[in-house]
Write an enzyme that holds these catalytic residues in place. Structure first.
Site, mmCIF file in Angstrom:
data_model
loop_
_atom_site.group_PDB
_atom_site.id
_atom_site.type_symbol
_atom_site.label_atom_id
_atom_site.label_comp_id
_atom_site.label_asym_id
_atom_site.label_seq_id
_atom_site.Cartn_x
_atom_site.Cartn_y
_atom_site.Cartn_z
ATOM 1 N N GLU A 1 -11.320 26.867 -6.770
ATOM 2 C CA GLU A 1 -12.147 26.527 -5.596
ATOM 3 C C GLU A 1 -11.411 25.739 -4.518
ATOM 4 O O GLU A 1 -11.869 24.680 -4.091
ATOM 5 C CB GLU A 1 -13.409 25.783 -6.051
ATOM 6 C CG GLU A 1 -14.212 26.566 -7.073
ATOM 7 C CD GLU A 1 -15.401 25.795 -7.644
ATOM 8 O OE1 GLU A 1 -15.683 24.690 -7.176
ATOM 9 O OE2 GLU A 1 -16.036 26.325 -8.573
ATOM 10 N N GLU B 1 -17.661 33.403 -14.752
ATOM 11 C CA GLU B 1 -18.854 32.579 -14.467
ATOM 12 C C GLU B 1 -20.065 33.391 -14.003
ATOM 13 O O GLU B 1 -20.733 33.033 -13.036
ATOM 14 C CB GLU B 1 -18.503 31.495 -13.444
ATOM 15 C CG GLU B 1 -17.253 30.726 -13.833
ATOM 16 C CD GLU B 1 -16.944 29.516 -12.960
ATOM 17 O OE1 GLU B 1 -17.843 29.024 -12.268
ATOM 18 O OE2 GLU B 1 -15.777 29.064 -12.980
#
Ligand code: 9MR
Length: 453
Positions: free
Chosen positions: A260, A366
């Site tokens: 991220e 995820e």
């Protein structure tokens, strides 16, 4: 004499039984003046077979099939459809949809009363022997785990039946491993939780995806409060990456090296502590440290909203291209925290093609699918369950379209709904995973397998 008496008795008995059974049949036929609709059979995504018990002297039947129980929205052609036999295969239906049917007999051309109403859902029903992992060829099906769950026999049973890869949901994050940094810049670690997961997966022969070496949301206090020079900061990061990757060499198969790094709706790097202290090329540095520690482990960049946020994706791809040019990156993780409405299948395909054309390994990491979009729902309705299944099917269908050489893994971010991070994080009820709270397979479980057919 005795002989005749026996024959007489036998004949009497036969007549009695015979007449009785005839009387019984007649009574049943007289009684069944309305057909009884049977449960549907051969249920498939776009069709099912229905049948009914015939009634006496009927010259035919009329069949209604509807989308609602009050029979106001008929399936095309099935409003009093005339049928001569006792069954019908209804085709060209929508997947994951509930239908209702009823039938009337025709006595001398006059319709009887309606039968009972039977409801049926079109759906893909996986064969009992199929599991998530067995339905996936050439890639891993993973699940996010934590140390408590890998020690719980109910979880273990499903993990081992359905999955062949694990990711530590939290136990291998930097802030959960580093316990301190002393004045001599020695790092102290607590490996107990990470080890428990690695040992478990090793014992079960599962693939291990390491998550995550560098993430701005998991920075230990010792590093946040670090007062040394930037060079010293970088040396600590190198020490940590080297120590961690080396510890799990030949055990962990792949790592999210940086997680991220890009700001939402932008192409810019986050001003994380790593960006601030190690410079704009901190990703290359971290990937290089990992590569040096284990030249064989696969190195991934992992981020969310990569499908729905094209700006962010282009920023990430810029970093990814630099890493590819330096021969430091093996794969990319698209975190799939999605919902029943977005992204569309076409958007997923477009974003995935960006990775296929770069010839990297692709991880849909995820995966969870939120359903309670306005936050108002207190129950997991059938409609949401179907919508979720449809979305999961799209995900696996797009994933399956990836060339085998670029497939890596598709990882669920938890096993059952009440494991999910969504409810605690957003303070809203949701049911985002493939298993319900009792370890039961949800519709989305079938959707996952269906997309891989
Ligand atoms: O699911 C994880 C949750 O249990 C943690 O509290 C949280 C903070 O560490 O991280 C969650 O997982 C995140 C993952 O590591 C990175 N992508 C976003 C995930 C959801 O926040």
């Amino acid at each position: 004499m005795k002989k005749y008496r026996t024959i007489y008795l036998l004949i009497t008995l036969m007549f009695t039984l015979g007449f009785n059974s005839c009387e019984k049949e007649d009574a049943e036929i007289e009684f069944d003046t309305i057909p009884v609709a049977n449960e549907a059979l051969d249920i498939r995504p776009t069709e099912f077979r229905i049948s009914w018990q015939p009634i006496f002297r009927s010259s035919g039947y009329q069949l209604d099939v509807s989308l609602d129980e009050t029979f106001s929205t008929f399936v095309s052609g099935y409003n009093s459809k005339s049928i001569n036999g006792f069954q019908e295969i209804i085709t060209d239906l929508s997947n994951n949809t509930r239908y209702f049917y009823r039938v009337r007999g025709l006595l001398n051309g006059v319709p009887t009363e309606n039968s009972n109403v039977v409801s049926v859902v079109t759906r893909f029903i996986p064969d009992e022997v199929i599991t998530l992992k067995s339905s996936a060829s050439n890639f891993f099906v993973g699940v996010a785990v934590n140390p408590d769950r890998i020690a719980d026999s109910q979880y273990m049973e499903v993990y081992e039946r359905e999955f062949n890869s694990v990711t530590a949901e939290n136990a291998m994050k930097m802030a959960n491993i580093i316990t301190g940094i002393d004045a001599m810049m020695n790092i102290s670690y607590d490996w107990s939780k990470a080890d428990a997961i690695v040992d478990y997966a090793e014992e079960k022969g599962m693939n291990i995806h390491g998550h995550a070496l560098i993430w701005h949301e998991s920075v230990p206090n010792a590093l946040t409060n670090f007062t040394g020079t930037d060079a010293q900061f970088e040396a600590i990061v190198e020490d940590y990456i080297t120590t961690t990757v080396t510890r799990y060499k030949d055990k962990v198969d792949s790592w999210d090296v940086v997680n991220e790094a890009i700001i939402d709706n932008s192409t810019s790097l986050r001003a994380s502590i790593f960006r601030q202290k190690m410079g704009e090329n901190y990703l290359e540095k971290c990937f290089q440290f990992a590569r040096n520690a284990d030249p064989n482990v696969k190195l991934f960049y992992n981020d969310y909203n990569m499908v729905t946020d094209p700006l962010k994706r282009s920023g990430a791809l810029r970093e990814i291209d630099k890493l590819i040019a330096s021969n430091l990156l093996d794969g990319v993780g698209y975190q799939m925290h999605i919902n029943i409405e977005n992204p569309s299948e076409a958007e997923m395909q477009t974003a995935t093609n960006e990775l296929v054309s770069r010839n990297v390994l692709i991880h849909y990491s995820e995966l969870d699918v939120r359903t309670n979009l306005n936050g108002q729902s207190t129950t997991f309705t059938e409609q949401r369950s179907f919508a979720q299944s449809d979305k999961v099917r799209e995900v696996t269908r797009v994933y399956n379209s990836i060339p085998d050489a670029n497939k890596y893994a598709l990882t669920l971010w938890g096993l059952k709904d009440d494991d999910s991070w969504i409810t605690p994080r957003f303070n809203v009820l949701d049911w985002p995973l493939l298993f319900d709270n009792e370890f039961g397979k949800k519709e989305a479980y079938s959707g996952f397998i269906e997309g891989l057919q």
